[in-house]
Write a protein that holds these residues in place. Structure first.
Motif, mmCIF file in Angstrom:
data_model
loop_
_atom_site.group_PDB
_atom_site.id
_atom_site.type_symbol
_atom_site.label_atom_id
_atom_site.label_comp_id
_atom_site.label_asym_id
_atom_site.label_seq_id
_atom_site.Cartn_x
_atom_site.Cartn_y
_atom_site.Cartn_z
ATOM 1 N N GLU A 1 0.825 -1.213 0.000
ATOM 2 C CA GLU A 1 0.000 0.000 0.000
ATOM 3 C C GLU A 1 0.854 1.255 0.000
ATOM 4 O OE1 GLU A 1 -2.778 -0.173 3.217
ATOM 5 O OE2 GLU A 1 -4.072 -1.593 2.169
ATOM 6 N N ASN A 2 1.981 1.234 0.707
ATOM 7 C CA ASN A 2 2.881 2.389 0.696
ATOM 8 C C ASN A 2 3.426 2.627 -0.709
ATOM 9 O OD1 ASN A 2 2.535 2.644 3.445
ATOM 10 N ND2 ASN A 2 4.417 1.573 3.961
ATOM 11 N N LYS A 3 3.770 1.547 -1.391
ATOM 12 C CA LYS A 3 4.281 1.662 -2.753
ATOM 13 C C LYS A 3 3.200 2.203 -3.689
ATOM 14 C CE LYS A 3 6.794 -1.723 -3.996
ATOM 15 N NZ LYS A 3 7.286 -3.014 -4.463
ATOM 16 N N GLU A 4 1.960 1.723 -3.517
ATOM 17 C CA GLU A 4 0.850 2.205 -4.340
ATOM 18 C C GLU A 4 0.602 3.690 -4.101
ATOM 19 O OE1 GLU A 4 -2.323 -0.388 -3.176
ATOM 20 O OE2 GLU A 4 -1.804 -1.899 -4.673
ATOM 21 N N LEU A 5 0.649 4.110 -2.839
ATOM 22 C CA LEU A 5 0.444 5.525 -2.528
ATOM 23 C C LEU A 5 1.551 6.384 -3.123
ATOM 24 C CD1 LEU A 5 -1.040 7.832 -1.160
ATOM 25 C CD2 LEU A 5 0.170 7.264 0.957
ATOM 26 N N LEU A 6 2.789 5.959 -2.988
ATOM 27 C CA LEU A 6 3.897 6.714 -3.589
ATOM 28 C C LEU A 6 3.767 6.767 -5.110
ATOM 29 C CD1 LEU A 6 6.987 5.649 -1.467
ATOM 30 C CD2 LEU A 6 6.047 7.946 -1.710
ATOM 31 N N THR A 7 3.323 5.677 -5.721
ATOM 32 C CA THR A 7 3.106 5.664 -7.170
ATOM 33 C C THR A 7 2.068 6.701 -7.554
ATOM 34 O OG1 THR A 7 3.664 3.323 -7.271
ATOM 35 C CG2 THR A 7 2.420 4.230 -9.127
ATOM 36 N N TYR A 8 0.966 6.740 -6.792
ATOM 37 C CA TYR A 8 -0.067 7.745 -7.085
ATOM 38 C C TYR A 8 0.497 9.149 -6.927
ATOM 39 C CZ TYR A 8 -3.882 10.963 -6.442
ATOM 40 O OH TYR A 8 -4.694 12.063 -6.555
ATOM 41 N N LEU A 9 1.166 9.417 -5.814
ATOM 42 C CA LEU A 9 1.656 10.766 -5.540
ATOM 43 C C LEU A 9 2.692 11.228 -6.550
ATOM 44 C CD1 LEU A 9 1.975 10.555 -1.657
ATOM 45 C CD2 LEU A 9 0.247 11.801 -2.967
#
Length: 159
Positions: free
Chosen positions: A34-42
């Motif tokens: 989830e942290n990786k997904e959030l960083l990808t979005y940001l």
């Protein structure tokens, strides 16, 4: 180990160098999906919200195609899983318009799903709860958007 408050973390991060902050972010990304997904979005998708919405919609389409339709039990499990992922993706964005768009799309897919959700109380309740959530979130938006989303919601209900 007890986690410290966000305020304390913020104060500590102000004393770190740019390189240290980058290392911390990369370590977070490696630790949890989830942290990786959030960083990808940001980093890659936050500048194009419409593109992000379309990406999530295509993900939802894929998930709906994978649903095992042999029993309502499997359909319910899959629908709940799809809804959890939609909520997670909406949380990344923090924009109410994005959340309403994604929930409207989910409700539209659910309403047109075969076998019909009308034959199952649980699926109907999931649909009704999400429609109520759409109405609640849309009521906080600008009047023009409220009207547009209200029309879309009524169109979905009439299906």
């Amino acid at each position: 180990m007890k986690a410290v408050t966000v305020a304390n973390i913020k104060k500590e991060l102000q004393h770190r160098s740019t390189e240290e902050l980058m290392e911390l972010c990369l370590r977070l990304a490696k630790f949890k999906k989830e942290n990786k997904e959030l960083l990808t979005y940001l980093l890659f998708e936050s500048h194009d919200e419409n593109g992000y919405i379309e990406t999530v919609k295509s993900h939802v389409d894929e998930q709906f195609e994978l649903i095992n339709t042999k029993s309502y039990f499997y359909i319910k499990k899959s629908v709940r899983k799809i809804l959890r992922s939609i909520k997670k993706f909406a949380r990344y964005s923090l924009k109410k318009e994005t959340e309403v768009e994604l929930l409207l799309y989910f409700c539209d897919k659910l309403k047109s799903f075969e076998p019909s959700i009308d034959h199952n109380v649980t699926l109907t309740n999931i649909f009704e709860r999400q429609m109520a959530m759409i109405k609640k979130i849309a009521s906080t938006l600008h009047e023009d958007l409220q009207y547009d989303y209200h029309l879309k919601a009524e169109e979905i209900r009439q299906k």
